[in-house]
Scaffold this motif. Structure first.
Motif, mmCIF file in Angstrom:
data_model
loop_
_atom_site.group_PDB
_atom_site.id
_atom_site.type_symbol
_atom_site.label_atom_id
_atom_site.label_comp_id
_atom_site.label_asym_id
_atom_site.label_seq_id
_atom_site.Cartn_x
_atom_site.Cartn_y
_atom_site.Cartn_z
ATOM 1 N N THR A 6 0.827 -1.199 0.000
ATOM 2 C CA THR A 6 0.000 0.000 0.000
ATOM 3 C C THR A 6 0.863 1.251 0.000
ATOM 4 O O THR A 6 0.592 2.222 -0.699
ATOM 5 N N TYR A 7 1.949 1.204 0.796
ATOM 6 C CA TYR A 7 2.829 2.361 0.859
ATOM 7 C C TYR A 7 3.498 2.616 -0.484
ATOM 8 O O TYR A 7 3.618 3.754 -0.936
ATOM 9 N N GLU A 8 3.936 1.530 -1.158
ATOM 10 C CA GLU A 8 4.590 1.689 -2.452
ATOM 11 C C GLU A 8 3.617 2.213 -3.500
ATOM 12 O O GLU A 8 4.005 2.911 -4.434
ATOM 13 N N ALA A 9 2.331 1.881 -3.371
ATOM 14 C CA ALA A 9 1.352 2.304 -4.371
ATOM 15 C C ALA A 9 0.931 3.760 -4.198
ATOM 16 O O ALA A 9 0.355 4.342 -5.100
ATOM 17 N N ARG A 10 1.233 4.357 -3.029
ATOM 18 C CA ARG A 10 0.780 5.718 -2.786
ATOM 19 C C ARG A 10 1.285 6.728 -3.809
ATOM 20 O O ARG A 10 0.504 7.532 -4.321
ATOM 21 N N PRO A 11 2.589 6.753 -4.130
ATOM 22 C CA PRO A 11 3.035 7.715 -5.147
ATOM 23 C C PRO A 11 2.346 7.502 -6.491
ATOM 24 O O PRO A 11 2.071 8.464 -7.209
ATOM 25 N N VAL A 12 2.059 6.250 -6.850
ATOM 26 C CA VAL A 12 1.381 5.965 -8.107
ATOM 27 C C VAL A 12 -0.049 6.488 -8.058
ATOM 28 O O VAL A 12 -0.544 7.091 -9.014
ATOM 29 N N GLN A 13 -0.730 6.282 -6.936
ATOM 30 C CA GLN A 13 -2.097 6.776 -6.799
ATOM 31 C C GLN A 13 -2.130 8.301 -6.784
ATOM 32 O O GLN A 13 -3.111 8.906 -7.215
ATOM 33 N N GLN A 14 -1.065 8.913 -6.296
ATOM 34 C CA GLN A 14 -0.999 10.369 -6.340
ATOM 35 C C GLN A 14 -0.964 10.868 -7.778
ATOM 36 O O GLN A 14 -1.520 11.927 -8.098
ATOM 37 N N GLU A 15 -0.340 10.101 -8.663
ATOM 38 C CA GLU A 15 -0.312 10.501 -10.072
ATOM 39 C C GLU A 15 -1.702 10.407 -10.691
ATOM 40 O O GLU A 15 -2.075 11.240 -11.521
ATOM 41 N N THR A 16 -2.476 9.399 -10.299
ATOM 42 C CA THR A 16 -3.852 9.321 -10.815
ATOM 43 C C THR A 16 -4.681 10.495 -10.295
ATOM 44 O O THR A 16 -5.546 11.016 -11.005
ATOM 45 N N ALA A 17 -4.404 10.922 -9.061
ATOM 46 C CA ALA A 17 -5.109 12.089 -8.526
ATOM 47 C C ALA A 17 -4.707 13.356 -9.274
ATOM 48 O O ALA A 17 -5.540 14.237 -9.518
ATOM 49 N N LEU A 18 -3.439 13.442 -9.659
ATOM 50 C CA LEU A 18 -3.000 14.591 -10.460
ATOM 51 C C LEU A 18 -3.713 14.609 -11.809
ATOM 52 O O LEU A 18 -4.038 15.673 -12.342
ATOM 53 N N SER A 56 -7.179 4.123 -9.897
ATOM 54 C CA SER A 56 -6.526 3.941 -8.594
ATOM 55 C C SER A 56 -6.694 2.504 -8.108
ATOM 56 O O SER A 56 -5.752 1.895 -7.580
ATOM 57 N N ARG A 57 -7.885 1.949 -8.283
ATOM 58 C CA ARG A 57 -8.113 0.565 -7.873
ATOM 59 C C ARG A 57 -7.281 -0.404 -8.707
ATOM 60 O O ARG A 57 -6.698 -1.365 -8.183
ATOM 61 N N ALA A 58 -7.198 -0.139 -10.016
ATOM 62 C CA ALA A 58 -6.394 -1.013 -10.877
ATOM 63 C C ALA A 58 -4.917 -0.945 -10.520
ATOM 64 O O ALA A 58 -4.219 -1.963 -10.508
ATOM 65 N N VAL A 59 -4.425 0.241 -10.193
ATOM 66 C CA VAL A 59 -3.029 0.404 -9.815
ATOM 67 C C VAL A 59 -2.734 -0.343 -8.520
ATOM 68 O O VAL A 59 -1.699 -1.004 -8.385
ATOM 69 N N LEU A 60 -3.649 -0.247 -7.552
ATOM 70 C CA LEU A 60 -3.451 -0.932 -6.273
ATOM 71 C C LEU A 60 -3.436 -2.437 -6.457
ATOM 72 O O LEU A 60 -2.616 -3.146 -5.860
ATOM 73 N N ARG A 61 -4.320 -2.956 -7.301
ATOM 74 C CA ARG A 61 -4.377 -4.401 -7.525
ATOM 75 C C ARG A 61 -3.166 -4.904 -8.296
ATOM 76 O O ARG A 61 -2.697 -6.024 -8.072
ATOM 77 N N SER A 62 -2.645 -4.094 -9.209
ATOM 78 C CA SER A 62 -1.484 -4.524 -10.000
ATOM 79 C C SER A 62 -0.164 -4.337 -9.263
ATOM 80 O O SER A 62 0.870 -4.826 -9.712
ATOM 81 N N ARG A 63 -0.180 -3.586 -8.140
ATOM 82 C CA ARG A 63 1.007 -3.371 -7.297
ATOM 83 C C ARG A 63 2.148 -2.729 -8.076
ATOM 84 O O ARG A 63 3.307 -3.143 -7.965
ATOM 85 N N LEU A 64 1.816 -1.737 -8.869
ATOM 86 C CA LEU A 64 2.855 -1.008 -9.592
ATOM 87 C C LEU A 64 3.679 -0.177 -8.611
ATOM 88 O O LEU A 64 3.131 0.492 -7.737
ATOM 89 N N VAL A 65 4.987 -0.228 -8.764
ATOM 90 C CA VAL A 65 5.870 0.591 -7.941
ATOM 91 C C VAL A 65 6.031 1.969 -8.571
ATOM 92 O O VAL A 65 6.150 2.978 -7.876
ATOM 93 N N SER A 66 6.025 2.023 -9.908
ATOM 94 C CA SER A 66 6.154 3.282 -10.626
ATOM 95 C C SER A 66 5.083 3.342 -11.709
ATOM 96 O O SER A 66 4.790 2.336 -12.363
ATOM 97 N N PHE A 67 4.491 4.509 -11.876
ATOM 98 C CA PHE A 67 3.445 4.670 -12.877
ATOM 99 C C PHE A 67 4.001 4.534 -14.284
ATOM 100 O O PHE A 67 3.356 3.971 -15.168
ATOM 101 N N GLY A 68 5.195 5.038 -14.522
ATOM 102 C CA GLY A 68 5.863 4.865 -15.802
ATOM 103 C C GLY A 68 5.544 5.965 -16.797
ATOM 104 O O GLY A 68 4.448 6.532 -16.784
ATOM 105 N N PRO A 69 6.495 6.283 -17.677
ATOM 106 C CA PRO A 69 6.279 7.368 -18.649
ATOM 107 C C PRO A 69 5.168 7.084 -19.649
ATOM 108 O O PRO A 69 4.434 7.983 -20.042
#
Length: 306
Positions: A6-18, A56-69
């Motif tokens: 969950t902690y690792e997914a937070r920066p990725v979820q922040q990008e979806t919020a952006l 955000s839900r898809a990112v959390l389920r996939s456990r992405l560490v980085s959103f990617g370019p």
């Protein structure tokens, strides 16, 4: 472990919020520039919130560490598609200028070829990214077909709805849900859908020409879907035929084993009757006190390919 994920997914979820924030900012700019009405605002805000929640839900389920370019490029396209959706919704109650819709759609279509290239060059291709890109493409085609249908007729909605009808059919016919092999023809037809619908939507050609352009798009799409459905059907038929062959071979093998066992039993009985010594040795010994692992009879199982 769950807390770490969950902690690792937070920066990725922040990008979806952006991305949702950028969507609202673009809506504000459009509202100021063209005076977008409540229908456009409500549709745009619903699109932004729904996209943020689903992604955000898809990112959390996939456990992405980085959103990617590449996913950032697709997220930018999503913001543009949200603005196009708002403009189309606003066109049902007012007459917004066509230029912003055409311009935003053109940029979104151009970027469609960028995210995949970026993913391959940076080695950041993921299943989530491919699905994200596909859903954005499909929704843009649906929105464009809705707008064009107001001028050319409801039949244009077949273009935008065909992919969603295919997904619904796959729930009833599981063989449609099998993965398809890569196809340049399929990708080309999909790319042409947006271009041809945009050409018709821009009203650069006379209405009969626009009608021909959209008919061409629908014809290509029907051919592409028909080609894929035919391939999937043949694949399902081959797998069923292979399964039936496996079952027949398994049944024949089991029958052969039973026949061999019966023959061996008959021979043993004849030998016992002719010799008292053999008869004595053939009698069953006293069973053990408990059924140990070696006393279990293995059961033959015939595997069926899935």
């Amino acid at each position: 472990m769950a807390l770490n994920n969950t902690y690792e997914a937070r920066p990725v979820q922040q990008e979806t919020a952006l991305g949702a924030g950028a969507q609202i900012l673009l809506l504000a700019l459009l509202g100021t520039a063209i005076g977008m009405g409540p229908a456009g605002w409500v549709t745009g805000l619903v699109f932004a919130i729904a996209t943020w929640a689903v992604l955000s839900r898809a990112v959390l389920r996939s456990r992405l560490v980085s959103f990617g370019p590449a996913n950032r490029v697709t997220l930018g396209r999503t913001v543009l598609v949200g603005a196009v959706t708002a403009l189309v919704a606003d066109s049902f109650v007012s007459s917004p200028p066509l230029a912003p819709l055409v311009g935003l759609t053109a940029v979104a279509l151009i970027l469609d070829g960028v995210d995949g290239r970026v993913a391959r060059r940076t080695g950041t291709a993921t299943a989530l990214g491919a699905r994200f890109d596909m859903e954005v493409d499909a929704f843009l085609i649906l929105v464009l077909s809705v707008h064009v249908s107001r001028d050319l007729g409801a039949w244009v909605l077949l273009i935008g709805g065909m992919r969603y009808a295919f997904v619904a059919a796959a729930r009833l016919l599981p063989w449609l849900d099998a993965p398809l092999p890569p196809s340049t023809a399929r990708k080309t037809v999909a790319a042409f859908q947006g271009v041809l619908l945009l050409l018709a939507d821009a009203h650069l050609l006379p209405r009969p020409a626009n009608l021909g352009v959209v008919l061409l798009a629908l014809t290509l799409l029907v051919w592409s879907f028909g080609r894929d459905v035919r391939w999937l059907r043949r694949r399902a038929d081959r797998r069923r035929a292979s399964q039936r062959g496996t079952d027949r071979r398994g049944t024949a093998a089991a029958g052969a084993e039973v026949g061999a066992g019966a023959g061996a039993g008959a021979g043993a009985g004849a030998g016992v009757g002719s010799s008292p010594v053999l008869a004595a040795t053939a009698l069953p010994s006293r069973p053990a006190a408990g059924p140990g692992p070696c006393g279990r009879i293995p059961t033959a199982r015939h595997g069926v390919p899935s």
